[in-house]
Write an enzyme that holds these catalytic residues in place. Structure first.
Site, PDB file in Angstrom:
ATOM      1  N   HIS A  11       0.820  -1.148  -0.095  1.00 48.87           N
ATOM      2  CA  HIS A  11       0.075   0.175   0.060  1.00 48.87           C
ATOM      3  C   HIS A  11       0.828   1.255  -0.133  1.00 48.87           C
ATOM      4  O   HIS A  11       1.816   1.588   1.008  1.00 48.87           O
ATOM      5  CB  HIS A  11      -0.869   0.051   1.210  1.00 48.87           C
ATOM      6  N   ASP A  13       1.273   5.139  -0.026  1.00 52.10           N
ATOM      7  CA  ASP A  13       1.165   6.583  -0.083  1.00 52.10           C
ATOM      8  C   ASP A  13       2.017   7.334  -0.514  1.00 52.10           C
ATOM      9  O   ASP A  13       3.282   7.312  -0.307  1.00 52.10           O
ATOM     10  CB  ASP A  13       0.772   6.944   1.425  1.00 52.10           C
ATOM     11  N   ASP A 124      -7.686   2.095   1.758  1.00 48.11           N
ATOM     12  CA  ASP A 124      -7.396   3.150   3.042  1.00 48.11           C
ATOM     13  C   ASP A 124      -8.346   4.426   2.775  1.00 48.11           C
ATOM     14  O   ASP A 124      -7.960   5.311   3.419  1.00 48.11           O
ATOM     15  CB  ASP A 124      -5.970   3.501   2.945  1.00 48.11           C
ATOM     16  N   HIS A 334      -5.383  10.149  -0.916  1.00 48.39           N
ATOM     17  CA  HIS A 334      -6.083  10.305   0.687  1.00 48.39           C
ATOM     18  C   HIS A 334      -5.386  10.985   1.787  1.00 48.39           C
ATOM     19  O   HIS A 334      -5.947  11.860   2.459  1.00 48.39           O
ATOM     20  CB  HIS A 334      -6.564   9.150   1.331  1.00 48.39           C
TER      21      HIS A 334
END
Length: 857
Positions: A11, A13, A124, A334
């Protein structure tokens, strides 16, 4: 037989607790290692690249020499990609941004020679919007994977308000339940037992998802060995396989008949209410305001004006617009738009927003210039000024434009005529010796100084998707009486505003006699939370209620009256985290409010400037009311969301902040109150029976939060902060009009441009494009089709019931087709006698393609 599907992934970011380039350094190392591993080991079959295509762009910017090797693994379906461009926050970006993110991601995936993972991968997101199933179905996607908002069942049928359904997979063990699988037998047995235990509690089927990765997780190089060990120690009724999301979701789809149906938002509304991360709606509000400006320029000005110009022969600036959209979407990740990263991240975001605004402004200017140079002004006496309306309804609003005169033309006064030749009120201000330049396509730059006249006025009934040309003329200005006002009140034909000594407002709708009192006081409380969550510090509340304010008339004209109200609040200057208390030292918080009433509007526009000298606190505008309802209505993505004011029995959170896009409203059978906003996304309604509404204007915090102590001094938002919102009060029968007014407020003023005088042209002085007959259907896009020489418009029904409207189509369009969100045609021609009759399901989204008549412009 129970099957545990191990899906390796990371994941990623792009920016969060480190700035983008530091995160990307690690991303490049990860993908380098993944390519080496997959090329050397055929048993390492699959890797899920987090559902966002931008990671591939980020990697190849640094490693262009690795493109062929990476693309080979992608085309072989071993590295699985898509469908999004970025993993975004669904609530804090526009309806259209949710669609473009998917549209761009799918197209890029296929351009890379791969069929993307056709799932709404939302591991997420800080909650999930209720219209996501309809958005996914519009792209022929029938499943979703989400990390937040689930309860009880890992598999659900997720349903939107229009009835669209997808199979949803909730991750009760999060997206790291199978990270770093051990190769020691006892540790492996314990991990498999844990995965089985958590999965069996919520899963309706015998296939369990094990996600082998986590935040920025490097590739597990010995995964194949770990899976072999897991199978060795697994019970006889269990197998562990190296799998992928595509195969797993195919299996989940087969048993969809046994899953419970869950309707609407997935935001943890039926839980204890803690750790929902909705405080991100008020973290770094300046980011949200910049995002609104950039989104509006793209969606409501640059694209529709380019579409209008394209219909008259201008090449469509698709490449520039795509670049602008992708740059904007970078900020929609996000941890980015939510304002929950370190300061360096958000500084870079502001630069990206500025890039989008610069480019969208240039595209808008080019399109508008193309149009005005084709308007026939050969019979106009004076200086023409065009006002453009990109809505599908006629608009009235206060606008500001300018006309430039050569410096040798000296004029003492300017007056304004409407399209019928009638003089109308305006404010005309001379800005002499104004520098300007032009950059011709075929010669060197040209510099001149001009006498510039700024013109402000109320433009009435500007046609849908069209324009009206006004005329500015030298001459004595007629006297127009100012709107009615006195020392503490103002009114127009429809609305009266009275200002109390403490600056609170009473608003009266004159036709219906509906009124509300005590509106727009300010309340400040301490905040010991972080960028993710508000947590009140102490019980002290500082309010302007009952405290004398400084009230002054700022300006009064025939079109607009403005009052200035100043409050000085003494509040604690900081919060002591070590001792969990607000400091005794106080600081003065200065709040300036500018309240404006326009001649043709039924609303009070408010611009509030907060001079922030304190830390760790939250300031809200408060709207008490006597509206009798147990529901609140909030503008959302492709719908108006109806939420219960009361919370469920399990709710433990002392607060219940919620999110909005353009407005929040309360209404009963008699009256309605709406607060429209520009980039303010957080509200709360009191649960004590009073229905007191508050909208967050500023939140100051000092840390990122989550898993570490990351200081974020810039999240305190020191200095000048500005908030813009509008107060609308009236009978509940006017609610549909209020919704339209709120969206116009959110959109901002209509654009203007000077038109060359005394020119021949093939366009009239007043032009109406395609338009809507009916109410409660709004547009989110007017653009050129992706792959065809036609235009695309996107509409949605704001009602929770069926709605019939008519789309009026000008003669230059030969056909109208219904499409899905991928712009694939779904119908025959809908036009009959220049109109397309459309029936919308509750909250339904419709995408329409308009074909231009060849050779006609």
């Amino acid at each position: 037989m129970k099957t545990i599907h191990i899906v390796p992934h990371t994941h990623w970011d792009r920016e969060w607790y480190m700035p983008f380039e530091e995160h990307r350094y690690r991303l490049v190392k990860l993908i380098d290692a993944l390519i080496e591993l997959m090329e050397d080991n055929d048993e390492y079959k699959y890797f899920h690249l987090d559902g966002q295509i931008i990671l591939i762009e980020d990697y190849l910017e640094i490693r262009p020499n690795m493109k062929d090797r990476l693309m080979k693994l992608i085309s072989d379906n071993r590295i699985q990609i898509g469908p999004w461009y970025v993993l975004h926050d669904e609530f804090l970006v526009s309806s259209e941004a949710n669609v473009r993110n998917m549209l761009i991601g799918l197209r890029m995936s296929r351009d890379m020679g791969a069929e993307p993972v056709m799932a709404g991968y939302l591991p997420d997101s800080f909650g999930n919007i209720s219209q996501m199933p309809q958005i996914l179905k519009g792209f022929n996607i029938h499943s979703a994977v989400f990390g937040r908002g689930g309860k009880d069942s890992a598999e659900i049928i997720w349903e939107s308000a229009d009835g669209s359904q997808v199979v949803g997979v909730w991750l009760p063990g999060w997206y790291h339940n199978a990270k770093e699988l051990p190769v020691e037998e006892e540790a492996s047995r314990a991990r498999m037992d844990k995965i089985r235990s958590i999965s069996s509690e919520t899963s309706k089927i015998d296939d369990y998802l094990g996600l082998n990765g986590s935040d920025h997780q490097p590739v597990q190089l010995n995964l194949c060995e770990a899976i072999d060990v897991a199978n060795k120690v697994a019970p006889d009724d269990t197998r562990v396989i190296h799998s992928n999301l595509k195969d797993y979701l195919e299996i989940v789809q087969k048993d969809s008949g046994i899953y419970p149906v869950v309707k609407g938002e997935l935001v943890g509304q039926n839980t204890h209410g803690l750790n929902r991360l909705v405080g991100t709606a008020s973290s770094r509000i300046y980011l949200k305001q910049a995002n609104r400006r950039a989104q509006n320029l793209l969606e409501r000005e640059a694209e529709p004006l380019s579409a209008m110009a394209y219909s008259y022969g201008m090449p469509y600036e698709n490449d520039f617009l795509l670049y602008a959209w992708k740059t904007l979407l970078e900020n929609h990740a996000h941890d980015s738009i939510c304002g929950c990263s370190v300061d360096e991240v958000h500084r870079e975001m502001m630069t990206r927003f500025e890039k989008v605004i610069q480019l969208a402004s240039k595209v808008k200017e080019t399109a508008t210039d193309f149009i005005v140079k084709r308007i026939d002004t050969s019979k106009v006496e004076g200086y023409p000024l065009a006002v453009f309306n990109t809505s599908l309804y006629s608009r009235t609003g206060y606008v500001t434009g300018h006309i430039d005169l050569a410096e040798d033309i000296e004029v003492e006064e300017m007056r304004l005529l409407d399209a019928s030749g009638k003089e109308i009120p305006c404010l005309a201000k001379l800005l002499p010796h104004t520098f300007k330049y032009t950059l011709p396509d075929d010669s060197f730059r040209e510099v001149e100084y001009v006498n510039r006249w700024g013109i402000s006025f109320t433009a009435e009934n500007i046609p849908p998707m069209g324009y009206t040309v006004y005329t500015v003329q030298p001459g004595k200005v007629a006297e127009f009486p100012a709107l009615s006002f006195d020392d503490t009140s103002m009114e127009n034909e429809w609305v009266r505003l009275d200002i109390a000594d403490d600056g609170s407002l009473s608003v009266l709708d004159k036709d219906s006699q509906v009124s509300l009192h005590g509106l727009n006081t300010y309340e400040d409380v301490g905040d010991k939370g972080d960028e993710y969550m508000f947590k009140q510090a102490g019980s002290e509340l500082v309010t302007t209620r009952g405290k004398k304010a400084d009230i002054k008339l700022q300006k009064a004209t025939a079109d607009k009256v403005t009052f200035r109200i100043e409050h000085l609040l003494n509040i604690p200057s900081a919060y002591d985290r070590d001792n969990d208390l607000r400091t005794k030292e106080e600081t003065e918080l200065k709040i300036e409010s500018y309240l404006s009433l326009e001649r043709c509007k039924r609303q009070i526009d408010v611009k509030t400037i907060i001079h922030n000298t304190a830390e760790n606190h939250r300031l809200c505008a408060v709207f008490p009311n006597d509206i009798k309802t147990d529901k609140v209505l909030a503008d959302g993505q492709f719908e108006i969301v109806e939420r219960s004011i009361a919370t469920c029995e399990e709710w433990k959170n002392p607060t219940n902040e919620q999110r909005l896009q353009a407005f929040v409203a309360l209404k009963d059978e008699e009256k309605a109150m709406m607060v429209a906003t520009k980039g303010l996304h957080e509200y709360e309604v009191a649960r004590d029976g009073s229905n007191k509404l508050q909208v967050t204007l500023l939140r100051s915090v000092d840390i990122l939060g989550d898993w570490g102590d990351f200081p974020t001094p810039e999240a305190q938002c020191p200095g000048k902060n500005t908030a813009e919102y509008s107060i609308i009060v009236g009978p509940s029968t006017d609610y549909a009009d209020m919704v339209q007014n709120a969206h116009e407020f959110y959109s901002g003023s209509m654009p203007t441009m000077q038109v060359p005088a005394l020119q021949q042209g093939n366009l009239p002085l007043i032009y109406e494009g395609f338009s809507i007959e009916g109410k409660s259907v709004l547009s989110t896009a007017v653009k050129k089709a992706e792959d065809r020489d036609s235009l695309v418009i996107r509409l949605y029904n704001t009602l929770g019931e069926e709605n019939n409207i008519v789309l009026k189509v000008p003669p230059q369009y030969s056909a109208v087709y219904a499409c899905n969100l991928e712009e694939e045609r779904q119908s025959d021609d809908l036009i009959k006698d220049g109109k397309a009759a459309l029936t919308f399901r509750p909250m339904e989204i419709k995408t329409l393609e308009l074909m231009l008549v060849k050779g006609k412009s």
